[in-house]
Design an enzyme around this catalytic site. Structure first.
Site, short mmCIF file in Angstrom:
data_model
loop_
_atom_site.label_atom_id
_atom_site.label_comp_id
_atom_site.label_asym_id
_atom_site.label_seq_id
_atom_site.Cartn_x
_atom_site.Cartn_y
_atom_site.Cartn_z
CG ASP A 44 73.53 -53.58 10.25
OD1 ASP A 44 72.71 -54.15 10.99
OD2 ASP A 44 73.62 -53.80 9.03
CG ASP A 83 72.69 -54.48 15.49
OD1 ASP A 83 73.15 -55.28 14.68
OD2 ASP A 83 71.92 -53.55 15.14
N GLY A 84 74.45 -57.28 15.60
CA GLY A 84 74.32 -58.68 15.19
C GLY A 84 75.22 -59.59 16.03
NE ARG A 89 76.63 -63.66 14.98
CZ ARG A 89 76.50 -62.59 14.21
NH1 ARG A 89 75.35 -62.36 13.59
NH2 ARG A 89 77.51 -61.75 14.05
CB SER A 124 64.37 -60.58 18.81
OG SER A 124 64.89 -59.30 18.48
CG ASP A 138 69.91 -54.74 12.66
OD1 ASP A 138 69.96 -53.70 13.35
OD2 ASP A 138 70.72 -55.66 12.78
CG ASP A 188 70.83 -51.87 7.70
OD1 ASP A 188 71.38 -51.09 8.50
OD2 ASP A 188 70.96 -53.11 7.75
#
Length: 229
Positions: free
Chosen positions: A57, A60-61, A65, A71, A78, A82
């Site tokens: 998690d 991917d963030g 960036r 998106s 996400d 979660d």
């Protein structure tokens, strides 16, 4: 002579679906599906896969960036991943421990508070549900305003749930007895549980604040609509 601007390739639906962070999101979904399929037959592998999905998690963030691939779909994917993964683990814990209602209540608080927070974000016209700079509650601002503090609370919460699942020896454990047993002897595991409990408690407090704050936004929206009609 002025340089000609290079035309940017046209975005398509498929290209957004295939963003790197979104592909990581799909992998997280598959990992969770397999993890829960073997949750009772192989607790250790379940815990590894579940926690690896949770770590992804953050990955991917970072990718979103780094590669300029942020998106709305990715953000929603996400959050849904979660919430569903945590909800499934809480359902399992509700079947392992007594009273199971504790874990089902935590599930309801988690889903309800985040759903209301997302809806209130749209009503206020904000780009992110994490934009709470105008909140009057210092804990709410500290949680969403400090990435490291929020990460600690989220990790602590998931680690606590995983530990509780791993230490359960049968399907009728008393939650208080298990926690007291862990606290009775000072071990690395009991220290980890203690550190996790603090972060877990902060996250539940934030969920309560989030639920009330978001509900207030919805009610104020209704009042303003009535006054303007």
């Amino acid at each position: 002579m002025a340089k000609k601007s290079v035309p940017q390739p046209k975005l398509t639906k498929l290209s957004v679906y295939l963003y790197i962070p979104n592909i990581i999101g799909y992998i997280r979904v598959l990992m969770n599906c397999y993890a829960f399929a073997i949750s009772f037959s192989n607790k250790s592998l379940f815990s590894i896969l579940y926690f690896a999905s949770f770590v992804c998690d953050g990955v991917d963030g970072w990718c979103a960036r780094k590669f300029n691939q942020v998106s709305t779909f990715g953000a929603v994917l996400d959050m849904v991943t979660d919430r569903i993964s945590t909800a499934c683990l809480l359902v399992i814990l509700s079947q392992v421990y007594r009273p199971g209602l504790i874990f089902l209540s935590l599930l309801a608080l988690d889903i309800g508070s985040h759903w209301l927070q997302m809806y209130s974000t749209f009503l206020l016209g904000k780009a992110s549900h994490k934009d709470v700079k105008d909140s009057t509650n210092w804990l709410f601002r500290a949680y969403y305003g400090n990435r490291m503090f929020m990460a600690y609370c989220c990790v602590a919460c998931e680690v606590l749930y995983i530990i509780l699942f791993l230490v359960a020896k049968n399907k009728s454990e008393n939650l208080i007895d298990v926690l007291m047993g862990l606290a009775h002897h000072i071990t690395p595991l009991s220290v980890l549980v203690g550190l996790s409990l603090f972060g877990w408690a902060v996250k539940q407090a934030v969920n309560c604040i989030q639920l009330k704050t978001a509900a207030d936004v919805c009610v104020l929206h209704d009042i303003n609509k009535k006054h303007s009609s």
